[in-house]
Design a protein around this motif. Structure first.
Motif, PDB file in Angstrom:
ATOM      1  N   TRP A   1      23.147  35.568  50.351  1.00  7.97           N
ATOM      2  CA  TRP A   1      24.584  35.842  50.374  1.00  7.97           C
ATOM      3  C   TRP A   1      25.270  34.799  51.246  1.00  7.97           C
TER       4      TRP A   1
ATOM      5  N   GLU B   1      30.793  35.465  49.948  1.00  5.52           N
ATOM      6  CA  GLU B   1      30.277  36.541  49.103  1.00  5.52           C
ATOM      7  C   GLU B   1      30.074  37.826  49.901  1.00  5.52           C
TER       8      GLU B   1
ATOM      9  N   ALA C   1      27.377  37.013  40.801  1.00  6.22           N
ATOM     10  CA  ALA C   1      26.368  36.742  41.825  1.00  6.22           C
ATOM     11  C   ALA C   1      25.194  37.707  41.708  1.00  6.22           C
TER      12      ALA C   1
ATOM     13  N   LEU D   1      33.791  29.191  48.017  1.00 12.09           N
ATOM     14  CA  LEU D   1      33.476  30.310  47.124  1.00 12.09           C
ATOM     15  C   LEU D   1      33.414  29.832  45.674  1.00 12.09           C
TER      16      LEU D   1
ATOM     17  N   LEU E   1      30.265  30.068  43.207  1.00 11.08           N
ATOM     18  CA  LEU E   1      30.411  30.975  42.072  1.00 11.08           C
ATOM     19  C   LEU E   1      30.222  30.241  40.754  1.00 11.08           C
TER      20      LEU E   1
END
Length: 651
Positions: free
Chosen positions: A228, A232, A376, A406, A410
């Motif tokens: 992570w 996230e 994710a 991010l 992603l």
């Protein structure tokens, strides 16, 4: 392997201790196996020809047992042989991995004229392959150079007529300062094993090296992103904290008609619907437009893969209605392979429920629907995710660019993006998409929706010979403009009927109040001779309304930011079309229709365009034919796209 300190490490660990360490490390590591679906039946001996070569770089040798544990999970009868050096290091490794059903074949290439048992090992490996067993080999071992393929593995594949499956592996590990930087797996970590497409046989040592490097790079990338990141974690925490508020919001949406009471649990990842057996493809299409894009693709995939089932999710009731109507019209054998659910909100617990229940083999998100937590979560489970008919406006790209960390993580998780066109593809690439192709707009493959003939006859009888101005898929603030344009048109065409079809029918109450309470289709009413306005506040009837329209105006384009809607459907139904200036979401489609679709900025401009056309059938036909010629014939779903999606699925 160098004599120091790798030799000292191995010499200090008898085989029993090494075995215990590997057992602890491999069993406490959370392994994910991903990659080419075509490799799976080969490894599990489900292909027509039994026996294959599993190739991986020497530094991943100790991670072989994890892959073999995954293979034998369902096929305990299979046997694996591995070529190891016949020196002390090789014997120790062979003893350490023997409990996992892996049999060592001792031997390596000759060096400086000294025979190392390579000829004998080659003959033994050839026999093993022809007997239908699996053979694991490190093409750069046992002494390197690192990541340089020796010719023996290619020759072995050709002589045995067996494919080579290149494999990449990465996990939490201690790297030894040896020639290959041997990875000693550490316990309680994460591991990634990536299967490359089989080579049958490799064309050359260079091709095999390229495939191994690509698989290893992907394994290392996946391992680097398997945890992570801070953004996230923040997203997941935000979703968890907002969960109670989302439940309240669901109740509010239910009261407003935007949810279905008997299906609210699906928004929390709960359902009583069973997962179908076999391969399952998850396709998410947010609402009506995305569903129209997805349905031809789903039909083509089901035709291509008879054993495939599809789970389709939508975010809106309108989208669910489109899906339900399509499923009902499908042949029974195809409908049995289709499921629909509402997508759960992006709350970690709800996403886990959804994925645990459905266990999709791959996921497709249509156009611009991005759910960071779900994507994710799929990536961490080894579920490949792609975006099809990808649409990314300049405004959205700038917003994602502000969240670069991010966005890069992603979009980097996506297997590929099939963008609508060059502009969308360029924006996706700037956000970190690794593979981005252009297959055109899938809406070009969507046929006009079918129409119930009894409903058509009933409305046509009620309207009679009156000219019809249709305002399709309107958004807040547009109904008043349309009503004003209709008022101006009635100065010369007093028999005009204006039909307003809002994009979200739940707004019908407030629209009706603002327009003097015209008759509403949802209440079963038809337009009377004295009615100048008619509110078509129902789902899935635009195909019917376009067929009744004399001219049409397409909404979500009058006020910024707007975005526009799909113009292909009215054009294919032969309706002269106008829209507003704010059409960024569908700019490629409208660019294709340049000169054939009018752009109006206000009620007066709309009335000026529509007025002359209402009484001129020849001019309407000319405009409609020009627009239809501009977009061309209805297209098939691109075959390369179907092939690329098929590669995500089990064979």
């Amino acid at each position: 392997m160098s004599r120091f300190p790798a030799r000292r490490f191995i010499d200090g660990l008898p085989s029993r201790a090494a075995r215990a360490w590997l057992g602890l490390a491999l069993r406490t590591t959370r392994w994910t196996v991903t990659g080419a679906p075509a490799a799976v039946p080969i490894l599990r001996q489900e292909s027509a020809r039994h026996g294959a070569i599993v190739a991986f770089w020497h530094h991943s040798l100790l991670q072989l047992a994890a892959l073999w544990h995954w293979v034998r999970d369902r096929h305990s009868h299979l046997h694996l042989h591995v070529v190891v050096s016949r020196n002390r290091d090789g014997r120790l490794l062979a003893d350490a991995i023997a409990p996992w059903g892996i049999v060592g074949i001792a031997g390596s290439s000759a060096r400086k004229g000294k025979e190392k048992g390579g000829s004998r090992a080659f003959r033994q490996a050839l026999t093993v392959l022809k007997d239908g067993c699996m053979l694991a080999i490190t093409p750069d071992g046992p002494r390197g150079p690192a990541r340089v393929v020796q010719p023996g593995v290619v020759a072995l594949s050709r002589l045995a007529h067996r494919p080579v499956v290149p494999v990449g592996a990465a996990c939490h590990a201690l790297r030894l300062p040896s020639w290959d930087r041997l990875a000693i797996p550490l316990p309680f970590g994460r591991g990634e094993i990536v299967l490359a497409p089989p080579l049958d046989p490799p064309a050359s040592t260079e091709d095999l090296a390229a495939a191994l490097n690509a698989a290893q790079a992907e394994a290392e990338r996946r391992h680097a992103t398997s945890g992570w990141s801070a953004p996230e974690r923040l997203w997941a925490l935000l979703g968890t904290l907002l969960a109670p508020a989302l439940i309240v919001m669901l109740r509010i949406r239910l009261a407003r008609g935007r949810e279905l009471e008997d299906r609210l649990r699906e928004r929390l990842g709960l359902t009583r619907v069973r997962r179908p057996r076999g391969a399952l493809l998850w396709v998410h299409a947010a609402s009506v437009g995305e569903c129209r894009s997805a349905l031809p693709l789903i039909d083509a995939l089901l035709e291509l893969r008879p054993g495939l089932s599809v789970l389709m999710t939508t975010a809106t009731v309108t989208g669910a209605g489109i899906a339900a109507a399509h499923f009902a019209a499908s042949p029974p054998e195809r409908a049995a392979r289709l499921r629909h659910q509402f997508i759960p909100y992006d709350v970690p617990r709800w996403s886990r429920r959804f994925l645990n229940r459905w266990r999709p083999d791959a996921a497709l998100f249509v156009e611009s629907e991005i759910w960071p937590g779900l994507i994710a979560a799929c990536d961490r489970r080894g579920i490949p995710v792609a975006i099809v008919n990808g649409r990314l406006s300049d405004r959205s790209a700038r917003r994602w660019a502000r969240l670069k960390r991010l966005a890069t993580r992603l979009y980097g998780r996506l297997s590929f993006v099939a963008a609508r066109g060059a502009e969308d593809a360029a924006r996706f690439r700037t956000l970190g998409v690794r593979e981005c192709t252009e297959y055109g707009d899938l809406k070009q493959a969507a046929p006009p929706p079918p129409v119930p003939q009894d409903a058509m006859a009933e409305l046509r009888a009620a309207i009679g010979a009156r000219p019809v101005l249709l305002a399709a898929s309107t958004h807040p603030g547009e109904e008043e403009m349309i009503a004003e344009a209709a008022r101006l048109l009635r100065e010369t065409r007093p028999d005009l009927l204006c039909i307003i079809a809002p994009r979200h029918p739940v707004r019908a109450g407030e629209i009706a109040a603002g327009l003097g309470h015209p008759p509403r289709r949802s209440q079963g009413r038809l337009p009377g001779r004295s009615d100048s306005l008619y509110l078509a506040d129902t789902l899935g009837e635009l195909g019917l309304l376009y067929r009744l329209a004399t001219v049409a105006w397409l909404g979500n384009a009058h006020r910024p930011p707007g975005g526009g809607h799909n113009p292909y459907e009215p054009v294919r139904l032969g309706v002269p079309l106008a829209t507003g200036p704010h059409i960024d979401n569908f700019r490629p489609a409208f660019a294709r229709l340049a000169g054939h679709v009018a752009v109006t900025h206000d009620a007066g401009a709309l009335a000026d365009w529509a007025g002359p056309l209402l009484g001129d059938a020849a001019r309407r036909r000319e405009i409609a034919d020009g627009a239809l010629n501009a977009i061309g014939a209805q297209e098939e779903v691109p075959a390369p796209l179907l092939t690329r999606i098929a590669l995500m699925l089990p064979a």
